[in-house]
Design a protein around this motif. Sequence first.
Motif, PDB file in Angstrom:
ATOM      1  N   SER A   3       0.841  -1.193   0.000  1.00 47.34           N
ATOM      2  CA  SER A   3       0.000   0.000   0.000  1.00 47.34           C
ATOM      3  C   SER A   3       0.880   1.247   0.000  1.00 47.34           C
ATOM      4  O   SER A   3       2.082   1.175   0.246  1.00 47.34           O
ATOM      5  N   TYR A   4       0.254   2.360  -0.264  1.00 49.65           N
ATOM      6  CA  TYR A   4       0.984   3.599  -0.509  1.00 49.65           C
ATOM      7  C   TYR A   4       0.472   4.719   0.382  1.00 49.65           C
ATOM      8  O   TYR A   4      -0.664   4.687   0.845  1.00 49.65           O
ATOM      9  N   GLU A  19       5.931   4.141  -0.601  1.00 45.62           N
ATOM     10  CA  GLU A  19       5.359   2.861  -0.193  1.00 45.62           C
ATOM     11  C   GLU A  19       5.333   2.865   1.329  1.00 45.62           C
ATOM     12  O   GLU A  19       6.235   3.400   1.966  1.00 45.62           O
ATOM     13  N   TYR A  44      -3.833   7.674   2.469  1.00 43.29           N
ATOM     14  CA  TYR A  44      -3.364   6.312   2.198  1.00 43.29           C
ATOM     15  C   TYR A  44      -4.081   5.764   0.973  1.00 43.29           C
ATOM     16  O   TYR A  44      -5.225   6.118   0.713  1.00 43.29           O
ATOM     17  N   ASP A  46      -4.502   2.027  -1.636  1.00 40.10           N
ATOM     18  CA  ASP A  46      -4.266   0.584  -1.749  1.00 40.10           C
ATOM     19  C   ASP A  46      -3.404   0.220  -2.948  1.00 40.10           C
ATOM     20  O   ASP A  46      -2.858  -0.867  -3.024  1.00 40.10           O
ATOM     21  N   ASN A  47      -3.344   1.107  -3.922  1.00 38.72           N
ATOM     22  CA  ASN A  47      -2.515   0.832  -5.101  1.00 38.72           C
ATOM     23  C   ASN A  47      -1.964   2.133  -5.644  1.00 38.72           C
ATOM     24  O   ASN A  47      -2.410   3.225  -5.269  1.00 38.72           O
TER      25      ASN A  47
END
Length: 70
Positions: A3-4, A19, A44, A46-47
């Motif tokens: 996740s990022y 990341e 945040y 997820d991709n």
Amino acid sequence: MQSYVVIKCPKCKGFLIAETNQKTKICPYCGVRITVNKAEKLAYADNVNEALTILKFLKMKRAEEKRQSH
Ligand SMILES: [Zn+2]
């Protein structure tokens, strides 16, 4: 899954993507090494695509605020 996080550079206030398991990140704008944990976290994702969308939105919002302050 990786996740990022979207963080703000403490030096130049630029927005960038890191990341979440990354310890440090070099700012693409001013070249300073940012400690990801200590940086201001804005969002945040997820991709990476989601992170890029958020980044784009934040930049757009900032440009908008700049226009309004004039
Ligand atoms: Zn910077």
